[in-house]
Scaffold this motif. Structure first.
Motif, PDB file in Angstrom:
ATOM      1  N   UNK A 279       0.859  -1.180   0.000  1.00  0.00           N
ATOM      2  CA  UNK A 279       0.000   0.000   0.000  1.00  0.00           C
ATOM      3  C   UNK A 279       0.899   1.235   0.000  1.00  0.00           C
ATOM      4  N   UNK A 280       0.703   2.137  -0.983  1.00  0.00           N
ATOM      5  CA  UNK A 280       1.501   3.358  -1.023  1.00  0.00           C
ATOM      6  C   UNK A 280       0.595   4.521  -1.416  1.00  0.00           C
ATOM      7  N   UNK A 281       0.954   5.692  -0.887  1.00  0.00           N
ATOM      8  CA  UNK A 281       0.103   6.871  -1.064  1.00  0.00           C
ATOM      9  C   UNK A 281       0.967   8.121  -1.068  1.00  0.00           C
ATOM     10  N   UNK A 282       0.741   8.981  -2.057  1.00  0.00           N
ATOM     11  CA  UNK A 282       1.422  10.270  -2.083  1.00  0.00           C
ATOM     12  C   UNK A 282       0.811  11.187  -1.034  1.00  0.00           C
ATOM     13  N   UNK A 283       1.587  12.177  -0.644  1.00  0.00           N
ATOM     14  CA  UNK A 283       1.107  13.112   0.366  1.00  0.00           C
ATOM     15  C   UNK A 283      -0.153  13.819  -0.148  1.00  0.00           C
ATOM     16  N   UNK A 284      -1.256  13.648   0.623  1.00  0.00           N
ATOM     17  CA  UNK A 284      -2.564  14.205   0.258  1.00  0.00           C
ATOM     18  C   UNK A 284      -3.061  13.651  -1.080  1.00  0.00           C
ATOM     19  N   UNK A 285      -2.697  12.412  -1.376  1.00  0.00           N
ATOM     20  CA  UNK A 285      -3.118  11.817  -2.637  1.00  0.00           C
ATOM     21  C   UNK A 285      -3.899  10.530  -2.428  1.00  0.00           C
ATOM     22  N   UNK A 286      -4.208   9.853  -3.506  1.00  0.00           N
ATOM     23  CA  UNK A 286      -4.975   8.618  -3.484  1.00  0.00           C
ATOM     24  C   UNK A 286      -4.068   7.437  -3.163  1.00  0.00           C
ATOM     25  N   UNK A 287      -4.627   6.456  -2.430  1.00  0.00           N
ATOM     26  CA  UNK A 287      -3.847   5.270  -2.063  1.00  0.00           C
ATOM     27  C   UNK A 287      -3.933   4.230  -3.178  1.00  0.00           C
ATOM     28  N   UNK A 288      -2.791   3.591  -3.471  1.00  0.00           N
ATOM     29  CA  UNK A 288      -2.707   2.520  -4.456  1.00  0.00           C
ATOM     30  C   UNK A 288      -2.170   1.267  -3.779  1.00  0.00           C
ATOM     31  N   UNK A 289      -2.376   0.139  -4.420  1.00  0.00           N
ATOM     32  CA  UNK A 289      -1.895  -1.124  -3.851  1.00  0.00           C
ATOM     33  C   UNK A 289      -1.437  -2.056  -4.966  1.00  0.00           C
ATOM     34  N   UNK A 290      -0.471  -2.902  -4.618  1.00  0.00           N
ATOM     35  CA  UNK A 290       0.031  -3.941  -5.505  1.00  0.00           C
ATOM     36  C   UNK A 290       0.150  -5.230  -4.696  1.00  0.00           C
ATOM     37  N   UNK A 291      -0.319  -6.354  -5.248  1.00  0.00           N
ATOM     38  CA  UNK A 291      -0.262  -7.652  -4.575  1.00  0.00           C
ATOM     39  C   UNK A 291       0.702  -8.567  -5.324  1.00  0.00           C
ATOM     40  N   UNK A 292       1.597  -9.210  -4.557  1.00  0.00           N
ATOM     41  CA  UNK A 292       2.594 -10.109  -5.141  1.00  0.00           C
ATOM     42  C   UNK A 292       2.541 -11.442  -4.415  1.00  0.00           C
ATOM     43  N   UNK A 293       3.153 -12.456  -5.006  1.00  0.00           N
ATOM     44  CA  UNK A 293       3.166 -13.794  -4.420  1.00  0.00           C
ATOM     45  C   UNK A 293       4.035 -13.841  -3.170  1.00  0.00           C
ATOM     46  N   UNK A 294       3.854 -14.916  -2.406  1.00  0.00           N
ATOM     47  CA  UNK A 294       4.538 -15.030  -1.124  1.00  0.00           C
ATOM     48  C   UNK A 294       6.035 -15.254  -1.261  1.00  0.00           C
ATOM     49  N   UNK A 295       6.495 -15.705  -2.429  1.00  0.00           N
ATOM     50  CA  UNK A 295       7.927 -15.944  -2.611  1.00  0.00           C
ATOM     51  C   UNK A 295       8.682 -14.697  -3.062  1.00  0.00           C
ATOM     52  N   UNK A 296       8.006 -13.571  -3.213  1.00  0.00           N
ATOM     53  CA  UNK A 296       8.629 -12.312  -3.640  1.00  0.00           C
ATOM     54  C   UNK A 296       8.833 -11.429  -2.419  1.00  0.00           C
ATOM     55  N   UNK A 297      10.071 -10.973  -2.208  1.00  0.00           N
ATOM     56  CA  UNK A 297      10.405 -10.101  -1.077  1.00  0.00           C
ATOM     57  C   UNK A 297      10.938  -8.755  -1.557  1.00  0.00           C
ATOM     58  N   UNK A 298      10.745  -8.430  -2.834  1.00  0.00           N
ATOM     59  CA  UNK A 298      11.214  -7.158  -3.391  1.00  0.00           C
ATOM     60  C   UNK A 298      10.315  -6.778  -4.559  1.00  0.00           C
ATOM     61  N   UNK A 299       9.996  -5.495  -4.658  1.00  0.00           N
ATOM     62  CA  UNK A 299       9.134  -5.052  -5.752  1.00  0.00           C
ATOM     63  C   UNK A 299       9.511  -3.623  -6.129  1.00  0.00           C
ATOM     64  N   UNK A 300       9.478  -3.359  -7.428  1.00  0.00           N
ATOM     65  CA  UNK A 300       9.823  -2.027  -7.958  1.00  0.00           C
ATOM     66  C   UNK A 300       8.546  -1.297  -8.335  1.00  0.00           C
ATOM     67  N   UNK A 301       8.305  -0.190  -7.656  1.00  0.00           N
ATOM     68  CA  UNK A 301       7.144   0.660  -7.952  1.00  0.00           C
ATOM     69  C   UNK A 301       7.533   1.664  -9.030  1.00  0.00           C
ATOM     70  N   UNK A 302       6.661   1.859  -9.990  1.00  0.00           N
ATOM     71  CA  UNK A 302       6.914   2.764 -11.101  1.00  0.00           C
ATOM     72  C   UNK A 302       5.786   3.782 -11.228  1.00  0.00           C
ATOM     73  N   UNK A 303       5.966   4.709 -12.167  1.00  0.00           N
ATOM     74  CA  UNK A 303       4.967   5.752 -12.461  1.00  0.00           C
ATOM     75  C   UNK A 303       4.678   6.620 -11.239  1.00  0.00           C
ATOM     76  N   UNK A 304       5.720   6.897 -10.443  1.00  0.00           N
ATOM     77  CA  UNK A 304       5.563   7.814  -9.316  1.00  0.00           C
ATOM     78  C   UNK A 304       5.749   9.251  -9.799  1.00  0.00           C
TER      79      UNK A 304
END
Length: 661
Positions: free
Chosen positions: A472-497
């Motif tokens: 779950x990630x949210x910009x300051x005073x912005x809308x919250x977004x979420x991304x779901x990944x499998x249990x074997x993943x411990x790293x994820x790259x967020x884009x379009x920030x």
């Protein structure tokens, strides 16, 4: 002739009255509701107490009462038992009391139901008192073992007082071990009429507590008495029943020794109360009994340090009455290749059990060893195991395992004295939400991207299988977004920030029971990226490189001009001719342009402080002749007097450009 009409009118009126009366009677009959016929009649003869009959009436629309008609003394006598039970009840009953109760005898019973509209009778039923007699339960007063007789308990009880003295009684003895919920039964009859009765219960387990209870009935009766109060007895102690032996093989140490953890427990079917005074262990390399070593311990586990060869291990337990049968185990050599025959395995939950099933490619294998232990972050401190024969499944009650704990379950095939390669799986008997969420951090923060990494939750806090992570990630005073990944993943790259923006972020770990959020972190995207900095630097550096290359090319093409620009010629003062100037010649050379400005001549004769311009020296070095022509008369006048004084006082040679010499 004259006739009177009066008799005709009277007859007609009477006829209509009769018709009306008949209609009213028919209406009444049509509206009458008789009670329902009594059904399910049942009678019991409580010996020397009463004779009671019950039935199940239907729900009646109006108040209903009942009568029970009885014939007794083999049909020579009859009487009635009355009751005023309301139709609101769901059953009715009536009892006949002594002294009209005779035994033996045959009765007939008929039940009448009556309300304001009429009577309804049941079918006549027939009853033999010996067949419906019910007596009091017996009273157990002793459950003891007999000295010298193994695995037997003797039960003694008192015959019911209210029981026919001439009747043979049948008994049901119900018993179970004190820690079990499953009853076993044995039926027998007693023909004697002694007050005290005895029964010997055999083929029991040694040194085990049993719970006993007893009921009885006349041999011809269909009704049993109630159960007596429970009594507890213990069978005699014997030598230990036997042991179940297992091992855990650990990696070899640096010196070549191999730790082997031996574990044993009472064999399946051993008495619950059985206690051992100690255990004897002896072991030796295969085919070399001369190297036998022995160990005595009072614990149920022991660690051996064996070499790389095959070993045989023997364990017995003992008490004051003797030793148990020997439990044998073969420890394979360190480089021995074990066989593998289990192809697949699964664990599933039923309402109150965990069931493990497996498939085997070796039909000759019919013995399996099931091993289970909690999956914790450290080395497990205890193991549990159980042998399974003639089956390819294993069950365990849920209450024998801890909820929210993950268990490692392994199945080993056993063929005679050899143990094969295990097949393992994991299972929970109950899942919950994680006790803690993932610890998260932000790495490689860019202009529009960020890499999020998180650590696995410790095993003791997972409380279930982690099926996915949600970011779950949210910009300051912005809308919250979420991304779901499998249990074997411990790293994820967020884009379009968004560039140069502050964000808050947390990761949630989820099981089948729900999810738990981890630590919340904040980060800010960059205003310029490393790539952009590299690009700008490359452009500037490329420009300088091109300039240098052009300069070098120019120098190669016109080396004299480049040398003159970079390293101009410096005049040698020793070669100057200014020292030969005398008198009017010197003045003339210095005052070449004084005649052009006669107005300022008097003013210029006065010496004034003067600081040379910044380009004075450069111009002097490059071309001294041009310098004298371009410098104003005022500047030459200011320095003339000083030059003459120095010439007179020193009478030395002054330095000058070579062009003036």
């Amino acid at each position: 002739r004259e006739f009177s009409s009066q008799p005709s009118c009277i007859n007609l009126g009477m006829m209509w009255a009769k018709v009306l009366w008949m209609l009213l009677l028919l209406c009444k009959l049509s509206l009458a509701v008789l009670p329902a016929k009594p059904e399910n009649i049942s009678c019991i003869f409580y010996y020397e107490e009463n004779f009671t009959c019950t039935w199940s009436p239907e729900k009646e629309a109006s108040y209903t009462w009942y009568k029970v008609k009885r014939t007794y003394s083999y049909g020579y006598k009859s009487d009635i038992c009355s009751t005023d039970n309301s139709t609101r009840g769901n059953h009715a009953s009536c009892s006949f009391l002594p002294p009209t109760i005779t035994n033996p005898d045959n009765y007939t019973i008929q039940v009448e139901a009556q309300n304001a509209d009429g009577i309804m009778k049941s079918d006549i039923t027939y009853w033999n008192l010996d067949a419906i007699m019910k007596i009091e339960p017996p009273e157990i007063f002793s459950v003891k073992s007999v000295l010298g007789i193994k695995r037997m308990l003797q039960i003694k009880w008192i015959r019911p007082v209210l029981a026919p003295h001439s009747s043979t009684l049948k008994y049901t003895l119900r018993f179970r071990t004190i820690n079990s919920a499953y009853w076993m039964e044995v039926n027998f009859t007693k023909e004697d009429i002694d007050r005290d009765e005895t029964y010997n219960l055999t083929e029991l387990q040694a040194f085990t507590e049993y719970v006993m209870t007893l009921r009885c009935a006349p041999a011809e009766s269909m009704f049993w008495s109630g159960w007596s109060q429970e009594k507890v007895g213990t069978t005699e102690e014997e030598a230990p029943y036997g042991l179940d032996l297992w091992r855990v093989l650990k990696p070899a140490m640096v010196d070549g020794r191999r730790p082997v953890q031996l574990m044993w427990k009472k064999a399946t079917g051993a008495p619950v109360l059985e206690k051992a005074l100690g255990y004897n262990i002896w072991y030796f390399p295969e085919n070399n009994t001369n190297l036998t070593e022995t160990v005595n311990t009072t614990n149920q586990t022991h660690e051996l340090y064996l070499g790389g060869k095959t070993y045989w291990v023997y364990v017995v337990s003992y008490n004051s009455l003797g030793e148990s049968p020997v439990a044998t185990l073969r420890i394979p050599a360190l480089n021995e290749k074990t066989f593998q025959c289990i192809e697949a395995m699964q664990a599933c939950l039923t309402q109150d059990q965990l069931v493990v099933e497996w498939q085997s490619s070796a039909p000759e294998v019919d013995t399996w060893m099931v091993e289970w232990f909690p999956d914790v972050d450290s080395e497990p401190s205890s193991f549990s195991w159980e042998s399974v024969s003639q089956a390819r499944n294993w069950t365990i009650q849920k209450d024998e395992l801890k909820p929210l704990w993950c268990y490692n379950i392994s199945v080993y095939p056993v063929l005679r004295d050899r143990v094969g390669q295990p097949y393992s799986t994991q299972a929970y008997v109950q899942e919950g939400i994680p006790s803690a969420g993932p610890v998260t951090q932000a790495d490689s923060i860019g202009v529009k991207t960020v890499t999020i990494t998180w650590k696995e939750i410790p095993k003791s806090k997972r409380n279930g299988f982690i099926k996915n992570y949600t970011i779950f990630y949210q910009a300051e005073d912005g809308k919250e977004f979420s991304k779901t990944v499998n249990s074997n993943i411990l790293q994820y790259r967020l884009e379009s920030l968004t560039r140069r923006t502050s964000y808050s972020l947390q990761v949630m770990a989820s099981t089948n029971a729900g999810g738990t959020n981890g630590t919340k972190i904040n980060f800010k995207t960059l205003s310029i990226s490393v790539l952009e900095i590299f690009f700008i630097t490359s452009l500037v550096g490329g420009g300088f490189l091109i300039l240098i290359m052009l300069t070098v090319a120019y120098g190669l093409k016109k080396p004299n001009k480049l040398k003159h620009l970079c390293w101009p010629d410096v005049p040698n003062p020793a070669e100057s001719s200014i020292a030969t100037w005398r008198g009017d010649d010197f003045k003339d050379k210095l005052n070449l342009k004084e005649s052009d400005d006669p107005v300022n001549m008097e003013e210029d004769q006065v010496l004034k402080p003067y600081s040379a311009p910044t380009d004075f020296i450069d111009k002097l070095v490059v071309n001294f002749e041009n310098f004298l022509e371009e410098v104003s008369t005022e500047e030459l006048g200011k320095s003339q007097e000083n030059i003459l004084k120095e010439e007179k006082n020193k009478n030395g040679i002054l330095c000058c450009p070579t062009s003036l010499c």
